[in-house]
Motif scaffolding. Structure first.
Motif, PDB file in Angstrom:
ATOM      1  N   PRO A   1       0.832  -1.200   0.000  1.00 27.19           N
ATOM      2  CA  PRO A   1       0.000   0.000   0.000  1.00 27.19           C
ATOM      3  C   PRO A   1       0.868   1.253   0.000  1.00 27.19           C
ATOM      4  O   PRO A   1       1.935   1.278   0.596  1.00 27.19           O
ATOM      5  CB  PRO A   1      -0.799  -0.107   1.300  1.00 27.19           C
ATOM      6  N   ARG A   2       0.380   2.270  -0.692  1.00 34.71           N
ATOM      7  CA  ARG A   2       1.071   3.559  -0.643  1.00 34.71           C
ATOM      8  C   ARG A   2       0.856   4.140   0.764  1.00 34.71           C
ATOM      9  O   ARG A   2      -0.157   3.854   1.397  1.00 34.71           O
ATOM     10  CB  ARG A   2       0.540   4.501  -1.717  1.00 34.71           C
ATOM     11  N   PRO A   3       1.796   4.945   1.247  1.00 31.07           N
ATOM     12  CA  PRO A   3       1.725   5.413   2.646  1.00 31.07           C
ATOM     13  C   PRO A   3       0.385   6.072   3.018  1.00 31.07           C
ATOM     14  O   PRO A   3      -0.142   5.817   4.103  1.00 31.07           O
ATOM     15  CB  PRO A   3       2.872   6.419   2.751  1.00 31.07           C
ATOM     16  N   GLN A   4      -0.176   6.890   2.142  1.00 33.09           N
ATOM     17  CA  GLN A   4      -1.417   7.591   2.468  1.00 33.09           C
ATOM     18  C   GLN A   4      -2.641   6.675   2.450  1.00 33.09           C
ATOM     19  O   GLN A   4      -3.720   7.072   2.880  1.00 33.09           O
ATOM     20  CB  GLN A   4      -1.639   8.805   1.549  1.00 33.09           C
ATOM     21  N   TYR A   5      -2.479   5.416   1.960  1.00 33.55           N
ATOM     22  CA  TYR A   5      -3.589   4.462   1.917  1.00 33.55           C
ATOM     23  C   TYR A   5      -3.301   3.208   2.744  1.00 33.55           C
ATOM     24  O   TYR A   5      -3.946   2.179   2.568  1.00 33.55           O
ATOM     25  CB  TYR A   5      -3.901   4.084   0.463  1.00 33.55           C
ATOM     26  N   ASP A   6      -2.338   3.324   3.652  1.00 34.72           N
ATOM     27  CA  ASP A   6      -1.991   2.193   4.509  1.00 34.72           C
ATOM     28  C   ASP A   6      -3.245   1.691   5.226  1.00 34.72           C
ATOM     29  O   ASP A   6      -3.963   2.480   5.851  1.00 34.72           O
ATOM     30  CB  ASP A   6      -0.942   2.646   5.524  1.00 34.72           C
TER      31      ASP A   6
ATOM     32  N   VAL B   1     -11.481   6.820   7.065  1.00 39.17           N
ATOM     33  CA  VAL B   1     -11.816   8.212   6.772  1.00 39.17           C
ATOM     34  C   VAL B   1     -10.570   8.997   6.327  1.00 39.17           C
ATOM     35  O   VAL B   1     -10.661   9.856   5.451  1.00 39.17           O
ATOM     36  CB  VAL B   1     -12.535   8.888   7.972  1.00 39.17           C
ATOM     37  N   VAL B   2      -9.412   8.673   6.881  1.00 35.96           N
ATOM     38  CA  VAL B   2      -8.161   9.327   6.483  1.00 35.96           C
ATOM     39  C   VAL B   2      -7.792   8.923   5.054  1.00 35.96           C
ATOM     40  O   VAL B   2      -7.369   9.763   4.244  1.00 35.96           O
ATOM     41  CB  VAL B   2      -7.029   8.993   7.488  1.00 35.96           C
ATOM     42  N   ARG B   3      -7.961   7.642   4.728  1.00 39.22           N
ATOM     43  CA  ARG B   3      -7.668   7.181   3.362  1.00 39.22           C
ATOM     44  C   ARG B   3      -8.616   7.828   2.356  1.00 39.22           C
ATOM     45  O   ARG B   3      -8.202   8.203   1.260  1.00 39.22           O
ATOM     46  CB  ARG B   3      -7.748   5.652   3.286  1.00 39.22           C
ATOM     47  N   VAL B   4      -9.882   7.968   2.724  1.00 39.53           N
ATOM     48  CA  VAL B   4     -10.862   8.602   1.831  1.00 39.53           C
ATOM     49  C   VAL B   4     -10.505  10.075   1.626  1.00 39.53           C
ATOM     50  O   VAL B   4     -10.586  10.587   0.503  1.00 39.53           O
ATOM     51  CB  VAL B   4     -12.303   8.425   2.363  1.00 39.53           C
TER      52      VAL B   4
ATOM     53  N   GLN C   1      -8.541  14.165  -2.115  1.00 42.85           N
ATOM     54  CA  GLN C   1      -7.549  15.191  -2.455  1.00 42.85           C
ATOM     55  C   GLN C   1      -6.790  14.805  -3.723  1.00 42.85           C
ATOM     56  O   GLN C   1      -6.595  15.634  -4.610  1.00 42.85           O
ATOM     57  CB  GLN C   1      -6.589  15.396  -1.289  1.00 42.85           C
ATOM     58  N   GLU C   2      -6.379  13.545  -3.833  1.00 44.79           N
ATOM     59  CA  GLU C   2      -5.653  13.077  -5.021  1.00 44.79           C
ATOM     60  C   GLU C   2      -6.475  13.266  -6.293  1.00 44.79           C
ATOM     61  O   GLU C   2      -5.958  13.682  -7.329  1.00 44.79           O
ATOM     62  CB  GLU C   2      -5.301  11.589  -4.866  1.00 44.79           C
TER      63      GLU C   2
ATOM     64  N   TRP D   1     -18.423  13.108  -2.239  1.00 44.84           N
ATOM     65  CA  TRP D   1     -18.551  12.437  -3.539  1.00 44.84           C
ATOM     66  C   TRP D   1     -17.972  11.032  -3.459  1.00 44.84           C
ATOM     67  O   TRP D   1     -18.547  10.073  -3.978  1.00 44.84           O
ATOM     68  CB  TRP D   1     -17.857  13.261  -4.624  1.00 44.84           C
ATOM     69  N   MET D   2     -16.822  10.899  -2.772  1.00 42.63           N
ATOM     70  CA  MET D   2     -16.196   9.580  -2.625  1.00 42.63           C
ATOM     71  C   MET D   2     -17.128   8.620  -1.877  1.00 42.63           C
ATOM     72  O   MET D   2     -17.316   7.483  -2.308  1.00 42.63           O
ATOM     73  CB  MET D   2     -14.870   9.698  -1.860  1.00 42.63           C
ATOM     74  N   TRP D   3     -17.716   9.092  -0.782  1.00 42.73           N
ATOM     75  CA  TRP D   3     -18.603   8.225   0.002  1.00 42.73           C
ATOM     76  C   TRP D   3     -19.856   7.860  -0.789  1.00 42.73           C
ATOM     77  O   TRP D   3     -20.322   6.725  -0.731  1.00 42.73           O
ATOM     78  CB  TRP D   3     -18.978   8.893   1.329  1.00 42.73           C
ATOM     79  N   LYS D   4     -20.399   8.820  -1.540  1.00 37.55           N
ATOM     80  CA  LYS D   4     -21.590   8.534  -2.373  1.00 37.55           C
ATOM     81  C   LYS D   4     -21.265   7.489  -3.424  1.00 37.55           C
ATOM     82  O   LYS D   4     -22.038   6.561  -3.655  1.00 37.55           O
ATOM     83  CB  LYS D   4     -22.055   9.811  -3.089  1.00 37.55           C
ATOM     84  N   LEU D   5     -20.127   7.656  -4.080  1.00 34.75           N
ATOM     85  CA  LEU D   5     -19.728   6.714  -5.119  1.00 34.75           C
ATOM     86  C   LEU D   5     -19.506   5.321  -4.527  1.00 34.75           C
ATOM     87  O   LEU D   5     -19.903   4.321  -5.129  1.00 34.75           O
ATOM     88  CB  LEU D   5     -18.459   7.220  -5.805  1.00 34.75           C
ATOM     89  N   TRP D   6     -18.904   5.269  -3.350  1.00 29.81           N
ATOM     90  CA  TRP D   6     -18.684   3.977  -2.701  1.00 29.81           C
ATOM     91  C   TRP D   6     -20.018   3.317  -2.357  1.00 29.81           C
ATOM     92  O   TRP D   6     -20.192   2.117  -2.563  1.00 29.81           O
ATOM     93  CB  TRP D   6     -17.827   4.132  -1.444  1.00 29.81           C
ATOM     94  N   ALA D   7     -20.962   4.104  -1.868  1.00 32.06           N
ATOM     95  CA  ALA D   7     -22.286   3.566  -1.530  1.00 32.06           C
ATOM     96  C   ALA D   7     -22.975   3.007  -2.782  1.00 32.06           C
ATOM     97  O   ALA D   7     -23.568   1.932  -2.746  1.00 32.06           O
ATOM     98  CB  ALA D   7     -23.150   4.630  -0.881  1.00 32.06           C
TER      99      ALA D   7
END
Length: 154
Positions: free
Chosen positions: A114-119, A125-128, A133-134, A141-147
């Motif tokens: 895993p890349r450090p920011q997605y460990d 919530v930190v990974r999201v 940001q990336e 939007w990320m949470w909606k898309l995941w749902a």
């Protein structure tokens, strides 16, 4: 044995019931029966079965049930390459944010994962936040898309 070519959306007969080919995935075929029951079967098993008949007429009310939805994998297989690639890339971003791995599976991790920011040790919530940001989108939007992906598949 005669040769048969199957494509997504073709209708076949198998085990005395009509089925639509919902997806083809190398050695397997996803079928949806005329009453909406889904199953996956090895292509070689399907073609060797004595009840198999290719190119049959669709039933008069083919999958018109209000609760029937298209098979996401079948839909994906029918898309043109650019759209399919974009969908798969977006799914990899979502999986990386949620699990830490673009495949969603640590056993299938790429060499740089895993890349450090997605460990995976980091809170989800930190990974999201990092993925939003990336990608230059909002966390919402990320949470909606995941749902949506969780509910409907890719």
């Amino acid at each position: 044995m005669s040769s048969h070519r199957l494509a997504v959306t073709d209708w076949i007969e198998f085990e005395e019931e009509r089925h639509q080919v919902a997806g083809l995935d190398g050695a397997t075929v996803r079928l949806r029966s005329e009453n909406g029951r889904a199953q996956t079967i090895m292509l070689s098993v399907l073609l060797a079965d004595s009840s198999f008949r290719a190119a049959v007429e669709p039933p008069p009310t083919a999958l018109m049930d209000a609760d029937a939805h298209p098979d996401p994998a079948g839909v994906l297989a029918s898309l043109d390459k650019a759209v399919k690639d974009a969908a798969l890339k977006l799914e990899a971003h979502l999986l990386e944010a949620m699990t830490g791995y673009r495949s969603g599976d640590p056993l299938s991790a790429a060499a740089d994962e895993p890349r450090p920011q997605y460990d995976p040790a980091l809170p989800q919530v930190v990974r999201v936040q990092a993925k939003a940001q990336e990608l230059g989108v909002t966390e919402r939007w990320m949470w909606k898309l995941w749902a949506r992906r969780t509910e409907n598949g890719l």
